[in-house]
Each structure stands twice: as C-alpha cells, then as structure tokens.
Write a protein that holds these residues in place. Structure first.
Motif, short mmCIF file in Angstrom:
data_model
loop_
_atom_site.label_atom_id
_atom_site.label_comp_id
_atom_site.label_asym_id
_atom_site.label_seq_id
_atom_site.Cartn_x
_atom_site.Cartn_y
_atom_site.Cartn_z
N PHE A 1 1.00 -1.05 -0.12
CA PHE A 1 0.00 0.07 0.11
C PHE A 1 0.94 1.39 0.04
O PHE A 1 2.00 1.15 0.50
CB PHE A 1 -0.82 -0.07 1.08
CG PHE A 1 -1.72 -1.24 1.39
CD1 PHE A 1 -3.16 -0.95 0.96
CD2 PHE A 1 -1.28 -2.37 2.05
CE1 PHE A 1 -3.94 -2.17 0.83
CE2 PHE A 1 -2.16 -3.56 2.20
CZ PHE A 1 -3.29 -3.32 1.80
N GLN A 2 0.31 2.51 -0.48
CA GLN A 2 1.10 3.44 -0.37
C GLN A 2 0.00 4.51 0.21
O GLN A 2 -1.02 4.90 -0.27
CB GLN A 2 1.52 4.07 -1.75
CG GLN A 2 2.00 5.43 -1.78
CD GLN A 2 2.69 5.93 -3.18
OE1 GLN A 2 3.61 5.47 -4.00
NE2 GLN A 2 1.98 6.80 -3.47
N ILE A 3 0.64 5.16 1.46
CA ILE A 3 0.02 6.14 2.12
C ILE A 3 0.78 7.49 1.78
O ILE A 3 1.73 7.74 1.75
CB ILE A 3 -0.02 6.07 3.58
CG1 ILE A 3 -0.17 4.51 4.04
CG2 ILE A 3 -0.63 6.88 4.41
CD1 ILE A 3 0.28 4.21 5.58
N HIS B 1 6.97 -1.03 10.09
CA HIS B 1 6.01 -1.57 9.01
C HIS B 1 6.07 -0.44 7.81
O HIS B 1 5.35 -0.74 6.98
CB HIS B 1 4.46 -1.58 9.33
CG HIS B 1 4.06 -2.55 10.53
ND1 HIS B 1 4.30 -3.73 10.43
CD2 HIS B 1 3.90 -2.24 11.72
CE1 HIS B 1 3.87 -4.62 11.46
NE2 HIS B 1 3.71 -3.68 12.39
N VAL B 2 7.23 0.34 7.93
CA VAL B 2 7.35 1.25 6.78
C VAL B 2 8.50 0.65 6.09
O VAL B 2 9.57 0.76 6.59
CB VAL B 2 7.54 2.59 7.18
CG1 VAL B 2 7.87 3.47 6.29
CG2 VAL B 2 6.13 3.35 7.86
N ASN B 3 8.32 0.60 4.59
CA ASN B 3 9.36 -0.04 3.61
C ASN B 3 10.16 1.46 3.38
O ASN B 3 11.33 1.40 3.31
CB ASN B 3 8.69 -0.32 2.49
CG ASN B 3 8.05 -1.82 2.61
OD1 ASN B 3 8.32 -2.54 3.67
ND2 ASN B 3 7.05 -1.98 1.90
N GLU C 1 -1.54 -0.98 10.41
CA GLU C 1 -0.45 -0.89 11.50
C GLU C 1 0.52 0.33 11.21
O GLU C 1 0.69 0.98 11.99
CB GLU C 1 0.54 -2.37 11.47
CG GLU C 1 -0.07 -3.37 12.09
CD GLU C 1 -0.73 -4.34 10.99
OE1 GLU C 1 -1.10 -3.66 10.16
OE2 GLU C 1 -1.06 -5.53 11.28
N ALA C 2 0.80 0.49 9.87
CA ALA C 2 1.66 1.49 9.49
C ALA C 2 0.93 2.88 9.71
O ALA C 2 1.38 3.89 10.07
CB ALA C 2 2.24 1.42 8.07
N VAL C 3 -0.49 2.85 9.32
CA VAL C 3 -1.15 4.06 9.39
C VAL C 3 -1.41 4.60 11.02
O VAL C 3 -0.99 5.81 11.20
CB VAL C 3 -2.74 3.94 8.99
CG1 VAL C 3 -3.63 5.26 9.35
CG2 VAL C 3 -2.79 3.92 7.18
N GLU C 4 -1.42 3.67 11.84
CA GLU C 4 -1.71 3.86 13.16
C GLU C 4 -0.08 4.65 13.76
O GLU C 4 -0.12 5.71 14.20
CB GLU C 4 -1.91 2.70 14.07
CG GLU C 4 -2.16 3.14 15.64
CD GLU C 4 -2.40 1.53 16.23
OE1 GLU C 4 -2.75 1.77 17.51
OE2 GLU C 4 -2.85 0.64 15.74
N SER C 5 0.83 3.91 13.28
CA SER C 5 2.22 4.28 13.70
C SER C 5 2.67 5.71 12.95
O SER C 5 2.94 6.46 13.68
CB SER C 5 3.41 3.25 13.24
OG SER C 5 3.15 1.92 13.80
N VAL C 6 2.29 5.86 11.69
CA VAL C 6 2.59 7.25 11.17
C VAL C 6 1.74 8.31 11.91
O VAL C 6 2.43 9.42 12.27
CB VAL C 6 2.03 7.09 9.79
CG1 VAL C 6 2.06 8.46 8.90
CG2 VAL C 6 3.14 6.34 8.95
N PHE C 7 0.50 8.31 12.05
CA PHE C 7 -0.40 9.10 12.80
C PHE C 7 0.05 9.54 14.35
O PHE C 7 0.25 10.72 14.67
CB PHE C 7 -1.82 8.83 12.86
CG PHE C 7 -2.62 9.09 11.58
CD1 PHE C 7 -3.35 10.29 11.42
CD2 PHE C 7 -2.46 8.56 10.25
CE1 PHE C 7 -4.01 10.59 10.35
CE2 PHE C 7 -2.96 8.79 9.07
CZ PHE C 7 -3.75 10.01 9.21
N ASN C 8 0.73 8.36 14.86
CA ASN C 8 1.45 8.64 16.16
C ASN C 8 2.47 9.67 15.97
O ASN C 8 2.71 10.64 16.81
CB ASN C 8 1.71 7.50 17.01
CG ASN C 8 0.57 6.72 17.62
OD1 ASN C 8 -0.62 7.41 17.55
ND2 ASN C 8 0.61 5.49 17.46
N ALA D 1 1.83 -3.57 5.56
CA ALA D 1 0.86 -3.74 6.65
C ALA D 1 0.23 -2.35 6.74
O ALA D 1 0.59 -1.48 7.67
CB ALA D 1 1.46 -4.20 7.85
N CYS D 2 -0.94 -2.25 6.26
CA CYS D 2 -1.48 -0.86 5.97
C CYS D 2 -2.15 -0.43 7.41
O CYS D 2 -1.77 0.88 7.75
CB CYS D 2 -2.48 -0.90 4.97
SG CYS D 2 -3.13 0.81 4.70
#
Length: 325
Positions: free
Chosen positions: A243-245, A265-267, A289-296, A286-287
């Motif tokens: 996925f690409q955020i 979870h970020v490549n 999980e990555a979204v949650e970590s990125v927003f944190n 891992a979309c």
C-alpha cells in the motif's frame, strides 16, 4: 469445470530470412511451450510487451495460424484438425480499423458479414439491428459511410461485426488501442455485457488498468513464455501486496521524517516539497499498522489530506518484466 480452451505445450516458430540473402536465416520462437485453460464465460486476459506472443496465441486459437508443435483445442476441437468446426463458434476483433469496409455504411457492413456467415434471412435484420444497438451506435448514423465514423464508433461497429454469427467465444486483440478514455470505457462496458450473455472473451491489451478491471484471470507473457497466470487479485497479493499512504502536510521536521523511516511497518518514505506544502509517500505492506504508527509520529502536525492506494496489476507487470523487454 466447463472449459472452452485448452492449450498444451504450444510452440510457434518463425523463420526470418536475411534481406540480403535468402540462404541466411534464423528461427524466432514466438511461443515456447505455453500452457493454459480458459473456462466458459470467463474474460481471460493475455498481457505482455510487444513481441511477447500475444497476437500469435490469438491467431492460433482463431485458426489463422498453425502451431509448430503442441496442441490447442477450442470447444474440444483441435485447431489443426477441425478448424471449420471452431470457426462456426468463434469470431475475432482486431484493434484499429481493420475488418471494416470504409466506403460502405454500417448497415451494409453488417449485411455483408451476415451473408458471409450464412445468418438465416428470417433473423438477419433483427440481429443486425440488435447488435448495432448493443454496440451503442446511434440509429441515425447506421446509414452513414464508415469512413465518416470516429475511431470509437468504428471499434464499436467492429464488436457488432464480431458478434454477427453469435459466437460462443470472442477474441479481442487490443480492442481499445487508439481510443480516447470515453471510447475505451464504452467498449469495456460492452465487453462486460457480453460476459453476462455467457460469451467467453479472450482479451489482449497493453493497458494494465483495463485488464485489472475487466479480466477474471490473466496470463503474462514474455518472450514466448508464460511468466505467471492467475486472477488480478491473486497476482497482486503474490507479487506486490503493498500500500502507499499519501499525506499532505503544512511542514515536517527532520526528526519526524527520520522517525517515520525507522517505523517497523514502513518500507520507505519519499518526500516532495511542492507549492509550499509537504507531500509524503509512505510504502508499506501492513496498512492498518503503518497508518496507526504514522499518525502517532505526526501527532501535532496539521494533516491537510490523506489517501491510501493499493498495489495494481501494473505494479505486478513492472516487477515481473521491468527491464526485460
């Protein structure tokens, strides 16, 4: 399982002679032992670069070329032994403006091909009218010469022409080539309608998004060999499940960026500064999980826009064939 097409160890060689000497020649393997099956009512896509063997495959299945070795069966009939039986139940539509007579009207073209295919006179007129309607050609243009038609209209007429014998299987060789987005969309809608009518469609294209949208399964060819085969969803999951955020921010600090790049979870993270805004492109497999970590990590930084993109069939194609053609 009701199978329309069975291909086993199919090969096709071409002998290429030198332009300077008839004695100098080399053998080019257009197909090198391919195997696949196509189920009844399926849209089966054949993808690959120029010279991969797509059109050669189509022409063999449509009984226009003989294989060098191997077997190809359509409705259980061998393409070498029973071509007449196969031709009764198939038709072929090529991309571009071939297989139409430009100085004839749409009706005259349809009447001509109806005569060639021995469509019974008692149903001929109704079938022609129904097919022109199915193809979306306006009735007031049916009596106009084809040379006055747009590319999209000509290609829709080709589809109607290809259905004149009510084939069970229709081969479409790059049918949307040269069409504008509206014309291509209209043609794709026609293809979807045909499968609802129970037709089996064999479809070649260079447009990955088109194949992703239309095809039940695809085979990717390269240099006469099938690289992979499966549903678009299966292939994306197997080869490029990612996925690409995409985020648009007012700013980002070096510390925030370094923290993002080190997340589990970020490549990778790509940054683009444009029009006084910061655009982040974060790749992950891992979309959630990555979204949650990125927003944190970005807590406290105003986020103006966010979108998530899944991997595409084009990503699969590029991963498998990138740099090989």
């Amino acid at each position: 399982m009701d199978v329309t097409i069975r291909v086993h160890d199919l090969c096709r060689d071409y002998v290429v002679r030198s332009m300077f000497s008839n004695k100098t020649k080399r053998v080019v393997k257009a197909l090198n032992g391919i195997n696949f099956e196509v189920k009844k009512g399926e849209i089966f896509g054949i993808l690959g670069p120029n010279g991969a063997g797509k059109t050669t495959t189509i022409k063999i299945l449509a009984t226009l070329l003989l294989p060098t070795s191997g077997t190809a069966k359509v409705f259980g009939y061998d393409v070498e032994k029973h071509p007449i039986e196969i031709r009764k139940r198939i038709n072929l539509v090529m991309g571009g403006e071939r297989n139409l007579y430009q100085r004839l009207t749409a009706l005259e073209n349809m009447e001509y091909f109806a005569e060639l295919y021995n469509v019974p006179l008692n149903i001929r007129k109704k079938r022609i009218y129904d097919l022109l309607g199915l193809a979306g050609l306006q009735k007031e243009r049916w009596s106009d010469k084809v040379e006055t038609y747009s590319k999209g209209m000509k290609q829709r007429l080709q589809i109607a022409r290809g259905l004149i014998n009510d084939p069970d299987c229709l081969f479409l060789d790059e049918p949307t080539i040269g069409l504008d987005p509206i014309g291509a969309r209209e043609l794709k809608n026609i293809v979807k309608t045909l499968t609802r009518m129970g037709k089996t469609i064999i479809f070649t294209t260079h447009y990955m998004q088109e194949a992703d949208e239309l095809c039940d399964r695809v085979a990717i060819l390269n240099k006469g060999t099938i690289v992979t085969i499966g549903t678009p969803t299966e292939l994306k999951k197997t080869y490029t499940e990612k996925f690409q955020i995409d985020l648009t921010l007012t700013f980002i600090t070096h510390d925030h960026l370094e923290h993002l790049q080190n997340l589990k979870h970020v490549n990778y993270v790509r940054v683009n500064e444009l029009e006084k805004k910061t655009h982040l492109f974060i790749d992950t497999q891992a979309c959630s999980e990555a979204v949650e970590s990125v927003f944190n990590v970005l807590h406290g930084i105003p986020i103006q826009d966010v979108s998530i993109k899944k991997s595409t069939l084009e990503d699969v194609y590029v991963k498998l064939l990138g740099g090989e053609h």
